[in-house]
Design a protein around this motif. Structure first.
Motif, PDB file in Angstrom:
ATOM      1  N   UNK A 144      -2.637   5.612 -12.379  1.00 12.82           N
ATOM      2  CA  UNK A 144      -3.718   6.326 -11.698  1.00 12.82           C
ATOM      3  C   UNK A 144      -4.524   5.263 -10.946  1.00 12.82           C
ATOM      4  N   UNK A 145      -3.974   4.793  -9.811  1.00 13.19           N
ATOM      5  CA  UNK A 145      -4.661   3.713  -9.084  1.00 13.19           C
ATOM      6  C   UNK A 145      -5.997   4.236  -8.561  1.00 13.19           C
ATOM      7  N   UNK A 146      -6.953   3.307  -8.444  1.00 15.91           N
ATOM      8  CA  UNK A 146      -8.292   3.690  -8.000  1.00 15.91           C
ATOM      9  C   UNK A 146      -8.227   4.165  -6.549  1.00 15.91           C
ATOM     10  N   UNK A 147      -8.738   5.360  -6.302  1.00 19.36           N
ATOM     11  CA  UNK A 147      -8.805   5.889  -4.939  1.00 19.36           C
ATOM     12  C   UNK A 147     -10.267   6.107  -4.565  1.00 19.36           C
ATOM     13  N   UNK A 187       0.841  -1.196   0.000  1.00 15.71           N
ATOM     14  CA  UNK A 187       0.000   0.000   0.000  1.00 15.71           C
ATOM     15  C   UNK A 187       0.871   1.240   0.000  1.00 15.71           C
ATOM     16  N   UNK A 188       0.229   2.382  -0.184  1.00 20.35           N
ATOM     17  CA  UNK A 188       0.992   3.596  -0.443  1.00 20.35           C
ATOM     18  C   UNK A 188       0.554   4.796   0.369  1.00 20.35           C
ATOM     19  N   UNK A 189       1.540   5.624   0.667  1.00 13.78           N
ATOM     20  CA  UNK A 189       1.275   7.010   1.046  1.00 13.78           C
ATOM     21  C   UNK A 189       1.511   7.812  -0.228  1.00 13.78           C
ATOM     22  N   UNK A 190       0.614   8.708  -0.541  1.00 14.95           N
ATOM     23  CA  UNK A 190       0.693   9.443  -1.806  1.00 14.95           C
ATOM     24  C   UNK A 190       0.650  10.947  -1.551  1.00 14.95           C
ATOM     25  N   UNK A 191       0.853  11.714  -2.623  1.00 10.98           N
ATOM     26  CA  UNK A 191       0.774  13.177  -2.536  1.00 10.98           C
ATOM     27  C   UNK A 191       2.135  13.799  -2.301  1.00 10.98           C
ATOM     28  N   UNK A 194      -5.523   1.152  -0.562  1.00  9.73           N
ATOM     29  CA  UNK A 194      -4.481   0.336  -1.219  1.00  9.73           C
ATOM     30  C   UNK A 194      -3.731  -0.534  -0.207  1.00  9.73           C
ATOM     31  N   UNK A 195      -4.003  -0.348   1.084  1.00  6.59           N
ATOM     32  CA  UNK A 195      -3.200  -1.026   2.116  1.00  6.59           C
ATOM     33  C   UNK A 195      -3.718  -2.436   2.382  1.00  6.59           C
ATOM     34  N   UNK A 227      -7.219  -7.105   3.354  1.00  7.34           N
ATOM     35  CA  UNK A 227      -7.460  -5.655   3.352  1.00  7.34           C
ATOM     36  C   UNK A 227      -7.600  -5.096   4.760  1.00  7.34           C
ATOM     37  N   UNK A 228      -7.473  -3.790   4.862  1.00  3.40           N
ATOM     38  CA  UNK A 228      -7.524  -3.099   6.153  1.00  3.40           C
ATOM     39  C   UNK A 228      -8.730  -3.526   6.995  1.00  3.40           C
ATOM     40  N   UNK A 229      -9.888  -3.632   6.360  1.00  6.30           N
ATOM     41  CA  UNK A 229     -11.117  -3.929   7.098  1.00  6.30           C
ATOM     42  C   UNK A 229     -11.090  -5.317   7.755  1.00  6.30           C
ATOM     43  N   UNK A 230     -10.189  -6.207   7.308  1.00  8.85           N
ATOM     44  CA  UNK A 230     -10.142  -7.567   7.870  1.00  8.85           C
ATOM     45  C   UNK A 230      -9.004  -7.748   8.874  1.00  8.85           C
ATOM     46  N   UNK A 231      -8.105  -6.752   8.937  1.00  7.24           N
ATOM     47  CA  UNK A 231      -6.850  -6.993   9.658  1.00  7.24           C
ATOM     48  C   UNK A 231      -7.046  -7.282  11.145  1.00  7.24           C
TER      49      UNK A 231
END
Ligand code: NAD
Length: 318
Positions: free
Chosen positions: A290-293, A174-178, A190-191, A197-201
């Motif tokens: 341009x990954x989906x955000x 996953x990424x930090x962007x900007x 993306x993490x 995924x984050x919601x399952x961690x």
């Protein structure tokens, strides 16, 4: 002809010398040239590193001070020149813009006299302003200029999440962007850890308390200033980032990393440099994604762009 094993480091203080030492440790060059307006510092670092190459663990790397003429056949040029935020100063890299754009101007004016073939890795802060300036004010191939961008923040996010879940940071994706700076944001969508995924961690790791994403994100941005206030500067993490990029170029890796370069319409943005996932190989930055955000993440990217654009604009007339 380009000598792929020749790396020029411009700026040999905390960051430049740490990169020098990691390059020699990881054996990523056959020749390293050091340039700094503080010629004594460059010479001292060169002598120290050069003598260390006599050790059995080292390869026979030719480390020496040089001039911009040395850029003519360099494979990679790394720019770390110009001051950093000092302990106690306003914690915002953008305050360095005016000073360091002048430094970028003087350095690129010299480099472009001798080469248009070397890969240029920009590190000086404010990173996105510096990357934008050197990419747009000089006749140099765009794909051959890259800023280290939010790689450092992304490494930090991985370490913090790894400590939280007691797992190897290399399993965290996953990424930090900007912006490389205060408006950097975590693209939480993306993490994942090993595909979870984050919601399952929290469930997967049997954590009863929900993860505090805001606290983690704040820590990622704050930690750079904590390190500066504690030890005076940051250099180890960024040196590791620089070596990761050097390896991607030397080994033609086609690796995807969150790197800064001038946007060409991605997310509706142009005329600004920011980090999004980009593919790096021997030819330079060959593709940007341009990954989906989520809508909220897209808003954060636009907010980050606004902040960097403001800082870049004040350097236009320098
Ligand atoms: P520093 O102030 O200790 O050193 C800067 C060096 O640049 C000095 O040796 C100085 O003599 C040299 N210099 C200044 N102007 C020059 C010029 N025109 N030509 C050649 N050399 C020149 O700073 P530092 O701690 O080594 O940090 C260097 C830069 O790296 C800073 O801008 C800092 O903010 C940045 N940095 C970026 C990241 C990142 O993730 N991109 C991480 C850490 C530091």
């Amino acid at each position: 002809m380009v000598n792929k094993g020749k790396i020029v480091i411009i700026g040999t203080s905390n960051v430049g010398s740490a990169i020098l030492n990691k390059i020699t440790d990881f054996q990523l060059a056959s020749e390293i040239v050091l340039i700094d307006i503080n010629t004594a510092k460059a010479k001292g670092e060169a002598l120290d590193a050069s003598h260390a190459t006599s050790c059995i663990y080292s390869t026979n790397i030719n480390v020496h001070v040089g001039t911009y003429k040395d850029c003519h056949d360099a494979g990679i040029i790394i720019i770390t020149a110009g001051p950093s935020i000092k302990p106690g100063e306003t914690p915002d890299r953008l305050i360095l813009a005016k000073t360091n754009v002048k430094v970028m101007h003087s350095i690129m004016s010299e480099i472009t006299k001798y080469t248009k073939e070397a890969m240029i890795i920009a590190i000086t802060n404010p990173l996105d302003v510096a990357t934008y300036y050197i990419s747009t004010h000089f006749d140099y191939p765009r794909e051959k200029i890259v800023g280290t961008g939010t790689m450092l923040e992304t490494f930090r996010l991985r370490r913090i999440l790894a400590n939280h879940y007691h797992v190897d940071p290399k399993n965290i994706h996953g990424y930090i962007l900007g912006e490389h700076g205060n408006s950097a944001f975590t693209a939480w969508s993306t993490v994942n850890i090993a595909g979870m995924p984050l919601s399952h961690l929290d469930d997967c790791f049997n954590f009863s308390q929900r993860i505090d994403c805001k606290a983690i994100e704040d820590e990622v941005v704050q930690v750079a200033y904590d390190i500066i206030n504690l030890k005076g500067w940051t250099n180890t993490g960024i040196a590791m980032v620089a070596c990761r990029l050097i390896k991607a170029v030397l080994y033609d890796e086609h690796t995807i990393l969150p790197l800064s370069a001038v946007l060409e319409g991605e997310y509706g943005l142009r005329d600004i440099a920011l980090s999004i996932p980009r593919m790096l190989c021997g030819e330079g930055v060959v593709k940007s994604f341009e990954v989906k955000l989520t809508d909220a993440e897209r808003d954060l990217l636009l907010r980050s762009a606004e902040s960097v654009k403001k800082a870049s604009a004040c350097c236009r007339d320098l």
